[in-house]
Write a protein that holds these residues in place. Structure first.
Motif, PDB file in Angstrom:
ATOM      1  N   ILE A  72       0.458 -18.840   2.802  1.00  0.00           N
ATOM      2  CA  ILE A  72      -0.586 -19.628   2.143  1.00  0.00           C
ATOM      3  C   ILE A  72      -1.923 -19.463   2.851  1.00  0.00           C
ATOM      4  N   GLN A  73      -1.913 -19.587   4.179  1.00  0.00           N
ATOM      5  CA  GLN A  73      -3.156 -19.487   4.935  1.00  0.00           C
ATOM      6  C   GLN A  73      -3.734 -18.079   4.896  1.00  0.00           C
ATOM      7  N   SER A  74      -2.878 -17.070   4.769  1.00  0.00           N
ATOM      8  CA  SER A  74      -3.354 -15.685   4.684  1.00  0.00           C
ATOM      9  C   SER A  74      -3.908 -15.342   3.308  1.00  0.00           C
ATOM     10  N   LYS A  75      -3.704 -16.261   2.347  1.00  0.00           N
ATOM     11  CA  LYS A  75      -4.183 -16.054   0.981  1.00  0.00           C
ATOM     12  C   LYS A  75      -3.700 -14.710   0.426  1.00  0.00           C
ATOM     13  N   LEU A  76      -2.391 -14.512   0.514  1.00  0.00           N
ATOM     14  CA  LEU A  76      -1.797 -13.283  -0.001  1.00  0.00           C
ATOM     15  C   LEU A  76      -2.106 -13.135  -1.482  1.00  0.00           C
ATOM     16  N   GLN A  77      -2.271 -11.892  -1.907  1.00  0.00           N
ATOM     17  CA  GLN A  77      -2.663 -11.596  -3.285  1.00  0.00           C
ATOM     18  C   GLN A  77      -1.524 -10.924  -4.042  1.00  0.00           C
ATOM     19  N   LEU A  78      -1.515 -11.099  -5.344  1.00  0.00           N
ATOM     20  CA  LEU A  78      -0.530 -10.441  -6.200  1.00  0.00           C
ATOM     21  C   LEU A  78      -0.640  -8.929  -6.058  1.00  0.00           C
ATOM     22  N   ALA A  79       0.523  -8.275  -6.039  1.00  0.00           N
ATOM     23  CA  ALA A  79       0.529  -6.823  -5.868  1.00  0.00           C
ATOM     24  C   ALA A  79      -0.137  -6.096  -7.028  1.00  0.00           C
ATOM     25  N   ASP A  80      -0.133  -6.719  -8.218  1.00  0.00           N
ATOM     26  CA  ASP A  80      -0.737  -6.057  -9.375  1.00  0.00           C
ATOM     27  C   ASP A  80      -2.167  -6.528  -9.640  1.00  0.00           C
ATOM     28  N   LYS A  81      -2.779  -7.173  -8.656  1.00  0.00           N
ATOM     29  CA  LYS A  81      -4.181  -7.552  -8.783  1.00  0.00           C
ATOM     30  C   LYS A  81      -5.023  -6.302  -8.996  1.00  0.00           C
ATOM     31  N   PRO A  82      -5.859  -6.264 -10.028  1.00  0.00           N
ATOM     32  CA  PRO A  82      -6.578  -5.031 -10.371  1.00  0.00           C
ATOM     33  C   PRO A  82      -7.426  -4.458  -9.235  1.00  0.00           C
ATOM     34  N   ASP A  83      -8.099  -5.307  -8.475  1.00  0.00           N
ATOM     35  CA  ASP A  83      -9.008  -4.822  -7.427  1.00  0.00           C
ATOM     36  C   ASP A  83      -8.448  -5.089  -6.028  1.00  0.00           C
ATOM     37  N   LEU A  84      -7.134  -4.997  -5.883  1.00  0.00           N
ATOM     38  CA  LEU A  84      -6.493  -5.248  -4.591  1.00  0.00           C
ATOM     39  C   LEU A  84      -6.979  -4.226  -3.565  1.00  0.00           C
ATOM     40  N   SER A  85      -7.503  -4.706  -2.461  1.00  0.00           N
ATOM     41  CA  SER A  85      -8.067  -3.811  -1.444  1.00  0.00           C
ATOM     42  C   SER A  85      -6.985  -3.329  -0.490  1.00  0.00           C
ATOM     43  N   PRO A  86      -7.220  -2.205   0.214  1.00  0.00           N
ATOM     44  CA  PRO A  86      -6.259  -1.734   1.219  1.00  0.00           C
ATOM     45  C   PRO A  86      -6.002  -2.785   2.302  1.00  0.00           C
ATOM     46  N   ALA A  87      -7.046  -3.538   2.690  1.00  0.00           N
ATOM     47  CA  ALA A  87      -6.865  -4.571   3.714  1.00  0.00           C
ATOM     48  C   ALA A  87      -5.920  -5.661   3.218  1.00  0.00           C
ATOM     49  N   GLU A  88      -6.033  -6.046   1.942  1.00  0.00           N
ATOM     50  CA  GLU A  88      -5.139  -7.059   1.377  1.00  0.00           C
ATOM     51  C   GLU A  88      -3.710  -6.543   1.291  1.00  0.00           C
ATOM     52  N   GLN A  89      -3.556  -5.265   0.958  1.00  0.00           N
ATOM     53  CA  GLN A  89      -2.223  -4.667   0.916  1.00  0.00           C
ATOM     54  C   GLN A  89      -1.588  -4.672   2.310  1.00  0.00           C
ATOM     55  N   GLU A  90      -2.374  -4.312   3.313  1.00  0.00           N
ATOM     56  CA  GLU A  90      -1.851  -4.271   4.680  1.00  0.00           C
ATOM     57  C   GLU A  90      -1.473  -5.672   5.166  1.00  0.00           C
ATOM     58  N   LYS A  91      -2.292  -6.665   4.817  1.00  0.00           N
ATOM     59  CA  LYS A  91      -1.996  -8.042   5.220  1.00  0.00           C
ATOM     60  C   LYS A  91      -0.680  -8.506   4.595  1.00  0.00           C
ATOM     61  N   SER A  92      -0.466  -8.173   3.331  1.00  0.00           N
ATOM     62  CA  SER A  92       0.784  -8.550   2.661  1.00  0.00           C
ATOM     63  C   SER A  92       1.977  -7.864   3.305  1.00  0.00           C
ATOM     64  N   GLU A  93       1.808  -6.588   3.641  1.00  0.00           N
ATOM     65  CA  GLU A  93       2.911  -5.853   4.248  1.00  0.00           C
ATOM     66  C   GLU A  93       3.250  -6.418   5.625  1.00  0.00           C
ATOM     67  N   ARG A  94       2.236  -6.782   6.407  1.00  0.00           N
ATOM     68  CA  ARG A  94       2.506  -7.393   7.719  1.00  0.00           C
ATOM     69  C   ARG A  94       3.287  -8.688   7.554  1.00  0.00           C
ATOM     70  N   TRP A  95       2.916  -9.471   6.545  1.00  0.00           N
ATOM     71  CA  TRP A  95       3.626 -10.732   6.322  1.00  0.00           C
ATOM     72  C   TRP A  95       5.067 -10.470   5.907  1.00  0.00           C
ATOM     73  N   ARG A  96       5.273  -9.547   4.983  1.00  0.00           N
ATOM     74  CA  ARG A  96       6.641  -9.247   4.538  1.00  0.00           C
ATOM     75  C   ARG A  96       7.486  -8.727   5.697  1.00  0.00           C
TER      76      ARG A  96
END
Length: 499
Positions: A69-93
């Motif tokens: 929640i605090q990391s504000k993870l984004q949906l994987a299919d978000k149209p403008d998902l940035s590489p930084a957001e992808q990396e943050k999600s992967e670190r969390w997973r």
């Protein structure tokens, strides 16, 4: 309407795992109030705010959810998902995959702890699933989530997926403490609620959940009226029938209030934000239009566990309050259907709910609870609303079974009183109120699902509508056709004047 004495067992506070029992206090764990988990003050909502955090032994789960929640993870299919957001999600997973597999033995003695565990684990799982890159063919739920989550689900007799109870019934707290916990008045607290857990942290998401919570609290009076009508039905004389007539008008007024609360979701939840940013988090495996499977890794570590068969998302069709209204009025025999009219398709076992606030219908009969992961084994022709009852808390399913077994059903009483025009008209007033409630639901579904889906189709040529069946609900049904079918068949329960 007469109130039960303050010391009546139905008015006694339920045992709290964290508070030692006072000597001489009756144990209500085997009595109706606890068996059905329906409180005289809050209905299907718990009488105290749900547990906000598990004890330290299960802190790793809470920390994982808090981090997401605090990391504000984004949906994987978000149209403008940035590489930084992808990396943050992967670190969390990755951090979730490295969690220890925690035992649940000490959770089993407390329904409150089990509910919170289901809430946290289901929320973590949905974060995990919906941040997994769309290029990954199948989604593997890691063992630290799979094993305890499925074990908790066995105890609660719920599917391992987010449910209406996770999002609404057990996802609230007071903004400010009520003036009196003893004289708790639900109507006075409708706008004194906040949510415990959100995917997006937006007011839109919070208002979406709270609109259903307010419906549940306002519906407490409907449950009281139903109880009073059942008492009068037991007497069954002319005076009782006059009282039932009056109570039915009161019930219609409460249902009209529920309609207004349903409509008020527009005030706080923007349809475009809901459709694009909130709704995708709810989806279960049943509604994944890409065909990706959810694979529960580690299930072999506990030989008692079974592969999940029910993985739909949270749904208004899981609201026990609306099911109870249907059953009590005898509308379930009409609104419960696979809907072949108006071009609607019959929901299959892979179908799931519309995702508007609590406004769905009931079904009959209520499936028996079992000890496996789904308390209603899936069958190809099982109506959608019957399946949704397997996503309800098991105590609430027991309440619906009890209500359905009523030896003096209201509709039969009204039908037998052919010369009692006032009674028949009052019954039809109540059914009409329920039909108009569903009129509003149809409008909500059009506003929050149909129109945004058409925009997406026009802008992105979304593949989900190429078959011409219209947008899907949270987990698979053709949303607009479904709620329209429920609404139309509810109207079919009207008795009209005797010929």
């Amino acid at each position: 309407m007469d109130q039960l004495p303050q010391n009546h067992f139905l008015n006694l506070q339920r045992p709290d795992v964290f508070v030692p029992a006072i000597a001489g206090t009756p144990d209500t764990s085997t009595l109706a109030a606890h068996d059905f988990d329906v409180d005289t003050r809050t209905g299907f909502m718990p009488p105290q705010p749900p547990l906000a955090r598990l004890p330290p032994a299960w802190e790793p789960w809470e920390a994982a959810l808090e981090d997401a929640i605090q990391s504000k993870l984004q949906l994987a299919d978000k149209p403008d998902l940035s590489p930084a957001e992808q990396e943050k999600s992967e670190r969390w997973r990755n951090s979730v995959r490295e969690l220890p597999i925690l035992p649940i033995d000490d959770l089993k003695s407390s329904e409150v702890l089990l509910r919170r565990a289901h809430h946290v684990l289901a929320w973590v799982m949905h974060f995990y699933v919906h941040t997994t890159p769309t290029t990954v063919r199948n989604i593997h739920i890691p063992p630290p989530i799979t094993v305890p989550h499925l074990q908790v689900c066995v105890q609660l007799q719920l599917p391992p997926v987010l449910t209406y109870s996770d999002d609404v019934l057990y996802n609230w707290a007071f903004k400010t403490p009520p003036a009196s916990r003893i004289l708790f008045q639900p109507k006075a607290e409708l706008h004194n609620l906040r949510c415990l857990t959100l995917f997006t942290g937006t007011r839109d998401e919070e208002e979406f959940y709270l609109s259903s919570a307010r419906i549940e609290l306002r519906g407490v009076e409907a449950l009281s009226v139903m109880r009073a009508i059942m008492d009068e039905a037991f007497v069954g004389d002319q005076i009782a029938h006059r009282r039932i007539t009056n109570y039915l008008h009161i019930l219609a007024g409460v249902i009209n209030d529920l309609k207004q609360l349903l409509a008020s979701v527009r005030d706080g939840c923007d349809p475009t934000i809901f459709y694009n940013e909130i709704r995708p988090w709810f989806k279960g495996a049943d509604s994944d239009t890409t065909g990706r499977k959810w694979i529960f890794d580690g299930i072999e570590l506990d030989p008692t566990l079974q592969e999940p068969t029910e993985l739909s998302g949270p749904s208004a069709g899981q609201s026990s309050l609306i099911h109870a209204l249907d059953i009590f009025l005898g509308v379930d025999k009409y609104s419960h259907s696979n809907f072949h009219s108006h071009g609607a398709v019959a929901p299959s076992s892979s179908a799931t709910a519309t995702d508007a606030p609590a406004a769905s219908s009931s079904s009959a009969p209520v499936p028996p609870a079992t000890s496996n992961l789904s308390s209603a084994p899936p069958k190809p022709k099982v109506p959608f609303l019957t399946r949704m009852q397997s996503y309800m808390p098991r105590h609430h399913r027991a309440f619906l079974r009890h209500l359905q077994a009523n030896p003096r059903p209201l509709r039969r009483i009204v039908e037998q009183q052919e010369d009692n025009v006032e009674l028949r008209e009052a019954y039809d007033v109540a059914v009409t109120a329920l039909k108009e409630f569903r009129d509003e639901h149809v409008r909500i579904v059009a506003l929050y699902i149909v129109i945004p889906a058409r925009r997406v189709e026009q802008q992105q040529q979304a593949t989900s509508e190429k078959d011409g069946k219209g947008p899907l609900g949270t987990g698979g049904t053709s949303a607009f056709q479904f709620v329209k079918g429920v609404r139309d068949q509810t109207a079919g329960a009207l008795l009209g004047r005797p010929q």
